[in-house]
Write an enzyme that holds these catalytic residues in place. Structure first.
Site, short mmCIF file in Angstrom:
data_model
loop_
_atom_site.label_atom_id
_atom_site.label_comp_id
_atom_site.label_asym_id
_atom_site.label_seq_id
_atom_site.Cartn_x
_atom_site.Cartn_y
_atom_site.Cartn_z
N TYR A 109 53.21 77.95 45.16
CA TYR A 109 53.10 77.50 46.56
C TYR A 109 52.54 78.65 47.38
O TYR A 109 52.94 79.81 47.21
CB TYR A 109 54.50 77.13 47.07
N GLU A 197 48.39 74.94 53.87
CA GLU A 197 49.33 74.92 52.75
C GLU A 197 48.60 74.54 51.47
O GLU A 197 47.89 73.53 51.44
CB GLU A 197 50.42 73.90 53.07
#
Ligand code: ADP
Ligand code: MG
Length: 387
Positions: A109, A197
């Site tokens: 991530y 993101e």
């Protein structure tokens, strides 16, 4: 403003960040034609909606033949999808992204945002990314790494390397991560973004990093500086009433109560919602008509409030400063006449030209209840909504 995955990936590519080959399709046939242009024997068909969580909701499908691509695209296109990120709302799937399917060894991530506590642009990363990142953040917060960027110095190569080694990457991967981070930092600043993101930022079985999913959110207050971003807006993904409101420069948010509120100034709007709640009521919306409210905007605001059939009463709470109470009163009168308001309206006016405003309302002959102050108004509107 939110962006689709395919738009985010286009912006990444513009900033030198490698993304797997992908083509947008609006029909199942287009999806098959797209897959034929993408080499390999595996494709991923991905629903394009303004939300993550698609994988768990059936919006990301691995296809091993053109027939599969067609089948999945057919099943998604023209339908609506809710995910755990859409708060119960179903978003239309008007397009799918057909991507090269990759063999994933691990999912990480990586995100960029403005961290208000440290007043810096901050990277957040985790070696255990993917679809359960929220769970990792809850149960193993020490796995989450952060990098604060000094705004004057900018993102430094050593910071990227440090993060890469903290994530357990090898030297080659650290080089790839650095390139991605430097590109993202430039993109974030130049386009006035609020959030980027990458989840997952995958490690493939061949050892390379790959950006498999991208989410971007931009700062609405800076949209006027970026016509190229404004052109990417997809209003079909947004709340209909909120879109209408933004076209009239009204700050409007739909809520789930039954008292419509029309207020000037965000602070007063929040205070009004609080006082309604304190009096046992529940607001149907947040609406700030703004400092420069005109008669036309007040009329539009009434129309917006009334577009919800949940609204049982309306509370107009205006503090006249720059905007004069008599002008607001004229707007209310015009709106009530034009829109055929069938629910009770309670009005509290205070400030510049308040007497003139109240007189206009009194002599209008319309069934408008006057209130002396915010609490009196809230009590009256809560009672009216219950009646
Ligand atoms: P969402 O975050 O909305 O669930 P993602 O794009 O992250 O959607 O996809 C969900 C999962 O699907 C990813 O975590 C990854 O495991 C898999 N996936 C996504 N894109 C690809 C791809 N191009 N090749 C192989 N697997 C993929
Ligand atoms: Mg994702």
């Amino acid at each position: 403003m939110n962006f689709h995955e395919y738009q985010a990936k286009q912006l990444f590519a513009d900033y030198g960040i490698a993304v797997p080959k992908g083509i947008v399709a609006r029909t199942a046939d287009e999806a098959v034609a797209a897959a034929k242009q993408i080499p390999g024997e595996m494709w991923v068909v991905k629903a394009q909606i303004h939300a993550g969580g698609r994988g768990k909701a059936g919006g990301v499908k691995l296809a091993r033949s053109f027939d599969d691509v067609k089948k999945y695209a057919d099943a998604m296109l023209g339908t609506k999808m809710a995910t755990y990120q859409t708060a119960g709302v179903e978003l239309p799937i008007d397009s799918v992204l057909v991507c090269e399917g990759t063999d994933i060894a691990a999912e990480m991530y990586l995100s960029v945002l403005v961290d208000r506590a440290s007043k810096t642009i901050t990277f957040i990363a985790c070696a255990e990314g993917g679809m359960d990142i929220e769970e990792v953040a809850r149960t193993n917060p020490s796995a989450i790494k952060t990098v604060h960027v000094d705004y004057v110095q900018g993102l430094q190569a050593y910071q990227c390397r440090q993060l890469g080694f903290d994530l357990g990457l090898n030297a080659k991967q650290v080089g790839q991560l650095s390139k991605i981070m430097l590109g993202l930092y430039k993109l974030f600043n130049e386009k006035d973004l609020a959030l980027v993101e990458l989840n997952p930022l995958a490690i493939l079985t061949n050892g390379d990093l790959a950006v498999l999913d991208g989410k971007i959110n931009s700062d609405d207050n800076a949209t006027f500086r970026h016509p190229e971003l404004a052109a990417m807006r997809d209003i079909r993904q947004e709340d209909e009433t909120e879109v209408l409101a933004s076209q009239h420069d009204l700050n409007y948010v739909t809520m789930d109560g039954d008292i419509g509120c029309m207020v000037n100034g965000a602070g007063l709007a929040m205070a009004t919602m609080d006082v309604i709640s304190l009096n046992g009521g529940s607001p149907a919306n947040f609406l700030d008509v703004g400092g420069g409210a005109t008669k036309e905007r007040v009329t539009e605001a009434f129309k917006l409030i009334l577009s919800s059939d949940k609204v049982k009463a309306i509370f107009v709470n205006i503090f006249g400063g720059i905007v004069r109470c008599d002008m607001i009163a004229e707007g209310i009168i015009a709106a009530v006449k034009e829109v055929d308001v069938k629910v009770p309206v309670v009005v509290r006016l205070e400030g510049t030209n308040v007497e003139k405003g109240k007189e206009l309302l009194r002599s209008s002959g319309l069934a408008i209840t006057a209130a002396d102050d915010i609490n009196d108004g809230a009590q009256k509107v809560v009672a009216a909504a219950r009646a």
